[in-house]
Design an enzyme around this catalytic site. Sequence first.
Site, mmCIF file in Angstrom:
data_model
loop_
_atom_site.group_PDB
_atom_site.id
_atom_site.type_symbol
_atom_site.label_atom_id
_atom_site.label_comp_id
_atom_site.label_asym_id
_atom_site.label_seq_id
_atom_site.Cartn_x
_atom_site.Cartn_y
_atom_site.Cartn_z
ATOM 1 N N HIS A 712 11.290 -34.276 18.262
ATOM 2 C CA HIS A 712 11.985 -34.989 19.338
ATOM 3 C C HIS A 712 12.081 -36.479 19.007
ATOM 4 O O HIS A 712 11.422 -36.975 18.088
ATOM 5 C CB HIS A 712 11.238 -34.820 20.667
ATOM 6 C CG HIS A 712 11.351 -33.458 21.254
ATOM 7 N ND1 HIS A 712 12.188 -33.157 22.295
ATOM 8 C CD2 HIS A 712 10.720 -32.290 20.921
ATOM 9 C CE1 HIS A 712 12.066 -31.874 22.599
ATOM 10 N NE2 HIS A 712 11.175 -31.319 21.775
ATOM 11 N N GLU A 775 7.237 -37.052 18.639
ATOM 12 C CA GLU A 775 8.205 -38.036 19.150
ATOM 13 C C GLU A 775 8.309 -39.106 18.063
ATOM 14 O O GLU A 775 7.474 -39.989 17.945
ATOM 15 C CB GLU A 775 7.717 -38.651 20.466
ATOM 16 C CG GLU A 775 7.614 -37.673 21.619
ATOM 17 C CD GLU A 775 8.967 -37.359 22.253
ATOM 18 O OE1 GLU A 775 10.003 -37.812 21.709
ATOM 19 O OE2 GLU A 775 8.995 -36.661 23.281
#
Length: 810
Positions: A712, A775
């Site tokens: 992500h 992330e």
Amino acid sequence: MVILLSSHITHAQNLELSVGMTDESVIQLKIDLDQAGFKVSDNPTSYFGSVTEQKLKEFQEANGLLADGIANEETLAKLLEIIAANEVESEVEVEVETNEPTSVVAATTPVLQNGVRHRDVVDLKINLEKAGFQVPGNTTDFFGPQTEARVKEFQRAFGLTADGVAGPATLSKLNEVISSLGTVPLLRNGVRHPAVIELKINLEKVGFQVPGNTTDFFGSQTEAKVKEFQRAYGLTADGVAGPATLNKLDEAVSTLAITPLLRNGVRHPAVIELKINLEKVGFQVPGNTTDFFGSQTETQVRAFQRVYGLTVDGIAGPLTLQTLDEVVVTSANAPLLRNGVRHPSVITLKVNLSRLGFTVPGNTTDFFGAQTETMVRSFQRTHGLTADGIAGPQTLAKIQELIANPNSLSALRNGVYHPDVVTLKINLAKAGFPVPGSTTDFFGSQTEAQVRAFQRYHRLSVDGMAGPQTLSKINEVITSLNNRNFLRVGSSSEAVMILKIDLGKVGFPVPGNTTAFFGVQTETVLKNFQRSQGLPMTGVTDTDTMKRLEDRLKALNRPPTVLKLGLSHSSVVQLKRDLASAGFPVPGNGTTYFGSQTETQVKAFQRRHGLTADGVVGPLTQAKLQEVISRLPLAGRVIVVDAGHGGSDPGAVAFGIRESDIALDISRRLERKLTAAGATVVMTRTADTTVALNQRAPIANNLRADAFISVHLNAGGGTGTETFWDRTHASADSQRLATNIQTNLVSQIKLRDRGVKHANFLVLRESRVPSALVEVAFMDTRSDSDKIKTASFRESAAEGIYRGILAQFR
């Protein structure tokens, strides 16, 4: 008083006839104008020229109408009104003169037509036979189809309305013919009479010589020449030399004594004028304008006749010359639209072609070039016209018809906007050939591709156009799918459970518990199986699908000794994984089919490792493959890589980039690195497609994967990198995996280390294997975003994650 009903053909409703048009209704218009006292021609053609326009204007002016020369609904109604009035007056006059009780006659003598039984039918048949139109069989009092056919032949031969009804006009003409024939029969095929000799001599004089000796027998060759003559002179081409034909022949013989019929081989000053007029309307004869009518002149005459709906015989007969004269006058203002012409009407042509899906590339100029000609030809072929690339009257009339009535489109094709395209796309999806994207009314290249795929699968002509045959087949397929007891979304039975188990056996497991309900996930998996087998993706257990599934299940029970081209077996899936691990990936999805691309990679592997490069995976190749893989750092490991978001869910969007696109790019780079290290990599998505959150972790669970990595990009105004894990399942391994990835990723991309964190994310919570969610950086922070946009940064990010996974399994 008895009033005869008008036999005039009613003109097509909503069709306005105007100068330049070619239509069968123009013939009737000219006949009606003649009966109203405004004669256009002795031989009315289907072309609406300047003479017709002038006579129509005279009629309109005389009857208080707008004199615009256009046969609109008001003008046609007035024309038929006047003709009807004339007919009533004529009938009244006959009654006054004869003073006969016609109403009594009508009551006792029926109109002789099909289905009538009356003694007068016997007389009718006898008289028809005398005139050369014998009704087969015994001469009974019944008027049947054979009698009707002979009446029609008689009517056509003598210029009457061919309705098959023996009314007063027909009976009167029949009596007249019988009286005039005397001892000379009607000249037609099968007749032997001295008058046939004179007929042949006259035909030869006007350029229609009957082969052989000039005998008194009227045979098939004579009939053929009579038909040619009739066509050239605008008569009904029935091959019967009736009064109208003989009168026209006598007239032609007299005329041609001065000017011969202009045809191939003739030399006459009139040929010069013919060539000049042909050139004026766009049909130039090459070379000098001599008085000789040769093959090149014939070619141009044929081309002219073809464009203007005349009999294409290459003979410049009266009908052709009359039409040519009209076109010359008309073309002074608007030339024939063909290659090389520059005129404002070319712009209108291009605009109209584009509206019908035949867009001419480039700017819409007034020049008719090669690209315009190509589109005109394409339009003509699609709609059954002569594909000559010339926008003549017939082509222009067809264009106007389609624009006025879009529902009359004969085929949906690339470039067309039409409501029926929506229905087409919906039906293609039902038939297993879904068109990607929104279901709009535009027929584009993706729609064409699916139409071609459908046509190819069902063995139709593959042209990418949804014409009558293709549309009929689509409906047939949908009906077949709907009418049978196939399993589909909503089905619930034990058979659904068996289907799910069988799909799992051949490498297509349905996520979740094996229930008896056929839901969306089952449909998706079934469509994936159908795609892998080259079947229509109906999502329904149709006959072809179940046959292919059965074949695959049978193959599983017969392990092959060697793997080679053309084989379909579950062991091929593992072979492809092993080849990818060894550095020889096979393009495409890892299906069970051993195709040419698999063979190519096997040969490459064999050459690299000193084996015979035959593309066959036997014991030696298999052993070498396992040996190579065993030395790779991730050999035997199954890694599921989950590119976050996708399809309808773009994730974070900032500074012109979408999270779903960046996550997929990094994931594909990671996939290549893991595969090269010997791992079997499974992607939750490989394109910008929608995958539900609750469908992602089960993929890893069903495969019993060694790791699940979800990629992500962050948002919220921060900067740096962070990695998450969850303690629900495989807690220790998940935390260690997240730590290894975070350490190596920060080392590679040099962003702020935000640490390893615990989070109750769905994809982590539902995963039963070691898992981590990365992330990489912040989408909405300018400094991070500028780095994210570079390929080198994304490559470094993939390398960091890859090194973290390597560390996990050391």
